[in-house]
Design a protein around this motif. Structure first.
Motif, PDB file in Angstrom:
ATOM      1  N   LEU A 304       1.944   5.007 -17.311  1.00 25.62           N
ATOM      2  CA  LEU A 304       1.398   3.823 -16.640  1.00 25.62           C
ATOM      3  C   LEU A 304       2.174   2.561 -17.025  1.00 25.62           C
ATOM      4  CD1 LEU A 304      -2.433   4.562 -16.900  1.00 25.62           C
ATOM      5  CD2 LEU A 304      -0.886   4.957 -14.970  1.00 25.62           C
ATOM      6  N   HIS A 305       2.697   2.519 -18.248  1.00 23.05           N
ATOM      7  CA  HIS A 305       3.536   1.394 -18.663  1.00 23.05           C
ATOM      8  C   HIS A 305       4.809   1.348 -17.822  1.00 23.05           C
ATOM      9  CE1 HIS A 305       5.310  -1.613 -21.303  1.00 23.05           C
ATOM     10  NE2 HIS A 305       6.394  -0.853 -21.407  1.00 23.05           N
ATOM     11  N   LEU A 306       5.409   2.505 -17.586  1.00 27.86           N
ATOM     12  CA  LEU A 306       6.590   2.565 -16.720  1.00 27.86           C
ATOM     13  C   LEU A 306       6.252   2.132 -15.300  1.00 27.86           C
ATOM     14  CD1 LEU A 306       8.442   5.874 -17.697  1.00 27.86           C
ATOM     15  CD2 LEU A 306       9.391   3.570 -17.755  1.00 27.86           C
ATOM     16  N   LEU A 307       5.080   2.545 -14.837  1.00 25.80           N
ATOM     17  CA  LEU A 307       4.658   2.150 -13.493  1.00 25.80           C
ATOM     18  C   LEU A 307       4.528   0.642 -13.377  1.00 25.80           C
ATOM     19  CD1 LEU A 307       3.673   2.976 -10.671  1.00 25.80           C
ATOM     20  CD2 LEU A 307       1.361   3.175 -11.618  1.00 25.80           C
ATOM     21  N   ASN A 308       3.976   0.017 -14.404  1.00 24.98           N
ATOM     22  CA  ASN A 308       3.863  -1.455 -14.408  1.00 24.98           C
ATOM     23  C   ASN A 308       5.236  -2.116 -14.427  1.00 24.98           C
ATOM     24  OD1 ASN A 308       1.055  -1.566 -14.328  1.00 24.98           O
ATOM     25  ND2 ASN A 308       0.863  -1.362 -16.557  1.00 24.98           N
ATOM     26  N   ASP A 309       6.174  -1.538 -15.188  1.00 25.80           N
ATOM     27  CA  ASP A 309       7.538  -2.077 -15.206  1.00 25.80           C
ATOM     28  C   ASP A 309       8.174  -1.993 -13.827  1.00 25.80           C
ATOM     29  OD1 ASP A 309       7.328  -2.608 -17.884  1.00 25.80           O
ATOM     30  OD2 ASP A 309       8.435  -0.829 -18.551  1.00 25.80           O
ATOM     31  N   MET A 310       7.947  -0.883 -13.162  1.00 21.71           N
ATOM     32  CA  MET A 310       8.509  -0.712 -11.820  1.00 21.71           C
ATOM     33  C   MET A 310       7.950  -1.747 -10.849  1.00 21.71           C
ATOM     34  SD  MET A 310       8.209   2.556  -9.248  1.00 21.71           S
ATOM     35  CE  MET A 310       6.826   1.832  -8.356  1.00 21.71           C
ATOM     36  N   LEU A 311       6.642  -1.961 -10.911  1.00 19.14           N
ATOM     37  CA  LEU A 311       6.021  -2.942 -10.027  1.00 19.14           C
ATOM     38  C   LEU A 311       6.495  -4.351 -10.356  1.00 19.14           C
ATOM     39  CD1 LEU A 311       2.377  -1.506  -9.995  1.00 19.14           C
ATOM     40  CD2 LEU A 311       4.122  -1.265  -8.216  1.00 19.14           C
ATOM     41  N   SER A 312       6.719  -4.617 -11.653  1.00 19.80           N
ATOM     42  CA  SER A 312       7.219  -5.937 -12.062  1.00 19.80           C
ATOM     43  C   SER A 312       8.632  -6.189 -11.544  1.00 19.80           C
ATOM     44  CB  SER A 312       7.204  -6.051 -13.592  1.00 19.80           C
ATOM     45  OG  SER A 312       5.901  -5.890 -14.096  1.00 19.80           O
ATOM     46  N   ASP A 313       9.401  -5.099 -11.377  1.00 16.75           N
ATOM     47  CA  ASP A 313      10.764  -5.233 -10.838  1.00 16.75           C
ATOM     48  C   ASP A 313      10.775  -5.414  -9.336  1.00 16.75           C
ATOM     49  OD1 ASP A 313      11.817  -5.006 -13.354  1.00 16.75           O
ATOM     50  OD2 ASP A 313      12.231  -2.853 -13.205  1.00 16.75           O
ATOM     51  N   GLY A 314       9.606  -5.431  -8.726  1.00 12.07           N
ATOM     52  CA  GLY A 314       9.530  -5.638  -7.285  1.00 12.07           C
ATOM     53  C   GLY A 314       9.686  -4.390  -6.460  1.00 12.07           C
ATOM     54  N   LEU A 315       9.676  -3.213  -7.108  1.00 13.02           N
ATOM     55  CA  LEU A 315       9.799  -1.955  -6.371  1.00 13.02           C
ATOM     56  C   LEU A 315       8.429  -1.515  -5.871  1.00 13.02           C
ATOM     57  CD1 LEU A 315      12.263  -0.005  -8.688  1.00 13.02           C
ATOM     58  CD2 LEU A 315      12.782  -1.113  -6.512  1.00 13.02           C
ATOM     59  N   VAL A 316       8.386  -1.006  -4.663  1.00 13.89           N
ATOM     60  CA  VAL A 316       7.138  -0.570  -4.043  1.00 13.89           C
ATOM     61  C   VAL A 316       7.059   0.958  -4.086  1.00 13.89           C
ATOM     62  CG1 VAL A 316       5.761  -0.578  -1.924  1.00 13.89           C
ATOM     63  CG2 VAL A 316       7.180  -2.565  -2.512  1.00 13.89           C
ATOM     64  N   PRO A 317       5.963   1.525  -4.570  1.00 12.23           N
ATOM     65  CA  PRO A 317       5.841   2.994  -4.624  1.00 12.23           C
ATOM     66  C   PRO A 317       5.974   3.605  -3.240  1.00 12.23           C
ATOM     67  CG  PRO A 317       4.090   1.935  -5.897  1.00 12.23           C
ATOM     68  CD  PRO A 317       4.779   0.849  -5.138  1.00 12.23           C
TER      69      PRO A 317
END
Length: 636
Positions: A304-317
């Motif tokens: 979930l920490h990685l998921l938050n990092d991804m969202l912070s980078d502006g990437l959309v799942p």
């Protein structure tokens, strides 16, 4: 207007064009091919029309004076197509080229050789079977001696037509291999995942002083990762970095995914941060591989920490990541989070759930026992094109939710829609019929598929019959499957052995136990402990010693209840001591037990043994199948 006079009138201009001071040959050839095509003359129907032959011969002849580039070959390819349509075989084309007297094919390798140019045109056209036939004809009928360039073209065409063994033989017999020889061989061998050959050819190439190009490097890396050759992939990655090759996000993602697949998460995360340090930004695919690996290793917070990092980078799942989250969160017991992930997906305008999404959601519902959500799921996906995987999941869900009638209705709908049932469909049907007490119909269905059934189906029918109290029928079907040598696994044997023990047929259970070992299957802990409990009850000391010895040899842990039952038999104390030394007793027993050589003193120390014996007798005599859940967990 006839095309042939026009073509011959242009020959004078073409001759001038071939002189060094003229540079408009390309334009002239383009005029020839374009005019021939634009006039739409069906030259393949005219017996005496040699326009395309003359065009091709001029192109081959002009190679003596001018080096052709890719656009020139692209313009001559339509001419080759029309000649192939007319003359059918390369032998006929070559024969007619000679017959018009405009070109003589040399037997020796002159430079430029029109044979090579002809092969290159065919290769550029992508007609690889024709190239192989032409090559053979040129060697057999015209005395052509192939050089490295010709061998390279032949090898590439052989690989592309799935004749890899012959192609590799051409590679090994090429006298003066060049960069393209190695590069072509390694590229195709990598795509075929011929790991040993790739490594050997790569070593030869590096020793010769050549390095693969970027495309081939990527193909090699993909091949190494597919066969889980992580150390070789690491070495290759180091070589690419050392050569100054800029690694793309796809290259990083491939090797990170491989590390995740091999459960080398520490290596995967190091690569991930190295990737970021080199200035390469991870993609959603990169994050998905890591998140899935962390989830499967029960490291949910890290995922979930990685998921938050991804969202912070502006990437959309994307849809794949949503499906991974739903599936993995439900498997680790985070059912609310799995459902929340589905709700987030449902709110996306550009992403629509697919059958994989709903299949994972059905798994979440079954694991969490929230069957009240089933009607909502069915309502949401009613307009979706259902595939067999989703229908099987829904079939299983209906059975587990206690709705066998709906399961049977769904199975009929699947047949009406033209879906071909697989083993999971049959499992759902058998479970639904047994749940509806339609035992004879279930047995008939089983008999209809028994010849093609795998171990899972055999296990399911016996399990479902046992659940309904049909012990003898379950044992009879299983005994027949064993006699017929149908595929049976240890779970199937465990289910039936348990049924036989429950119905008091200990001798038959022993026969089946021996047969299981004769079939090369290893009894699991549940089978050993069930058998041991039964023979403790019957006070069969010989069988007790045999089972204990086999458990020690197989390193099977003894259950707590069996331990206390065995304390009544002095002959078992030696085995219990050995089990203690091998770590085959539970932590509870090891913590509370101080071994004593005398059974009576142990018995006095643990006064609750009698209660345990009584409890186990109740379990054995019970007709309920609740305590069988661990044995049959893989089929329910």
């Amino acid at each position: 207007m006839s095309t042939i006079p026009l073509l011959y009138s242009m020959n004078t201009n073409l001759s001038k064009a071939l002189q060094p001071q003229y540079h408009f040959l390309t334009t002239s050839i383009k005029m020839i091919t374009t005019q021939t095509h634009s006039l739409q003359i069906p030259i393949y129907k005219r017996k005496n029309n040699n326009t395309d032959l003359i065009t091709l011969s001029i192109f081959l002849w002009s190679s003596k004076h001018r080096h052709h580039h890719s656009p020139d070959f692209d313009r001559i390819i339509p001419v080759l197509h029309r000649l192939t349509y007319r003359y059918k075989t390369p032998q006929t084309i070559l024969s007619n080229l000679k017959s018009i007297g405009s070109l003589n094919f040399p037997k020796n390798n002159i430079n430029p050789n029109p044979f090579l140019l002809f092969l290159r045109i065919i290769h550029r056209a992508g007609n690889h079977n024709m190239l192989i036939d032409t090559f053979d004809h040129m060697v057999q009928s015209h005395g052509f001696v192939p050089d490295t360039f010709a061998c390279n073209l032949l090898m590439d065409s052989l690989f592309r037509t799935s004749r890899s063994q012959i192609a590799f033989s051409v590679f090994k017999h090429t006298n003066s291999p060049n960069f393209f020889t190695f590069n072509i061989a390694i590229f195709h061998l990598s795509n075929l995942n011929y790991f040993t050959d790739v490594v050997n050819v790569l070593r030869q190439m590096l020793r010769t002083g050549y390095y693969p190009n970027v495309v081939t490097f990527n193909a090699i890396l993909n091949s190494f990762c597919k066969v889980n050759a992580l150390s070789q992939a690491y070495q290759l990655l180091g070589l690419m970095v050392g050569l100054g090759i800029e690694l793309s996000v796809n290259v990083w993602t491939v090797i990170i995914h491989t590390c995740c697949k091999l459960r080398r998460l520490n290596v995967a995360i190091d690569l991930f941060y190295n990737m970021i340090r080199t200035g390469c930004s991870p993609s959603v695919v990169t994050y998905t591989a890591l998140i899935k690996a962390f989830m499967e290793s029960n490291m949910v917070n890290d995922a979930l920490h990685l998921l938050n990092d991804m969202l912070s980078d502006g990437l959309v799942p994307d849809l794949v990541l949503y499906n991974v989250l739903i599936d993995c969160l439900s498997k680790v017991g985070r059912y609310e989070d799995a459902i929340q992930a589905f709700l987030c997906l449902s709110e996306q305008k550009n992403i629509k759930p697919d059958s994989c999404t709903f299949t994972s959601l059905l798994s979440t519902i079954c694991l969490s026992r929230r069957f009240c959500l089933l009607p909502k799921i069915v309502q949401v996906c009613r307009h979706m094109d259902s595939d067999l995987v989703f229908c099987n999941a829904l079939l299983s869900s209906y059975v587990k939710a206690g709705c066998p009638s709906r399961a049977l209705g769904l199975y009929k709908h699947m047949i009406d829609e033209g879906l071909k049932p697989d083993k999971y469909s049959v499992v759902g049907l058998l479970s639904a019929l047994c749940a509806k007490k339609r035992i004879n119909e279930a047995v008939n269905v089983y008999r209809g598929v028994v010849m093609k059934a795998d171990a899972h189906i055999h296990t399911v029918i016996t399990t479902e019959l046992i659940k309904t109290g049909k012990y003898h029928m379950a044992a009879g079907l299983f005994r027949l499957a064993a006699i017929k040598k149908y595929p049976l696994d240890s779970v199937a044997f465990a289910v039936v052995i348990s049924a036989l023990l429950r119905s008091g047929q200990t001798l038959e259970a022993k026969v089946l136990y021996d047969q299981m070992k004769d079939n090369g299957l290893e009894p699991n802990a549940q089978i050993f402990n069930m058998m041991l409990f039964c023979w403790c009850k019957e006070k069969d000391l010989q069988m007790i010693k045999q089972l204990l010895k086999e458990m020690i040899d197989s390193r099977i842990e003894l259950s707590d209840r069996n331990f206390f039952n065995l304390c009544k038999f002095p002959c078992s104390l030696y085995f219990l001591a050995e089990m203690r030394d091998l770590g085959l007793l539970s932590a509870k027993i090891l913590h509370s037990l101080s071994f004593d050589r005398h059974a009576e003193s142990v018995k006095e120390k643990y006064k609750y043994c009698a209660e345990v014996d009584k409890e186990w007798n109740q379990v054995l005599d019970s007709s309920s199948s609740e305590d069988m859940s661990d044995v049959a967990v893989s089929v329910c």
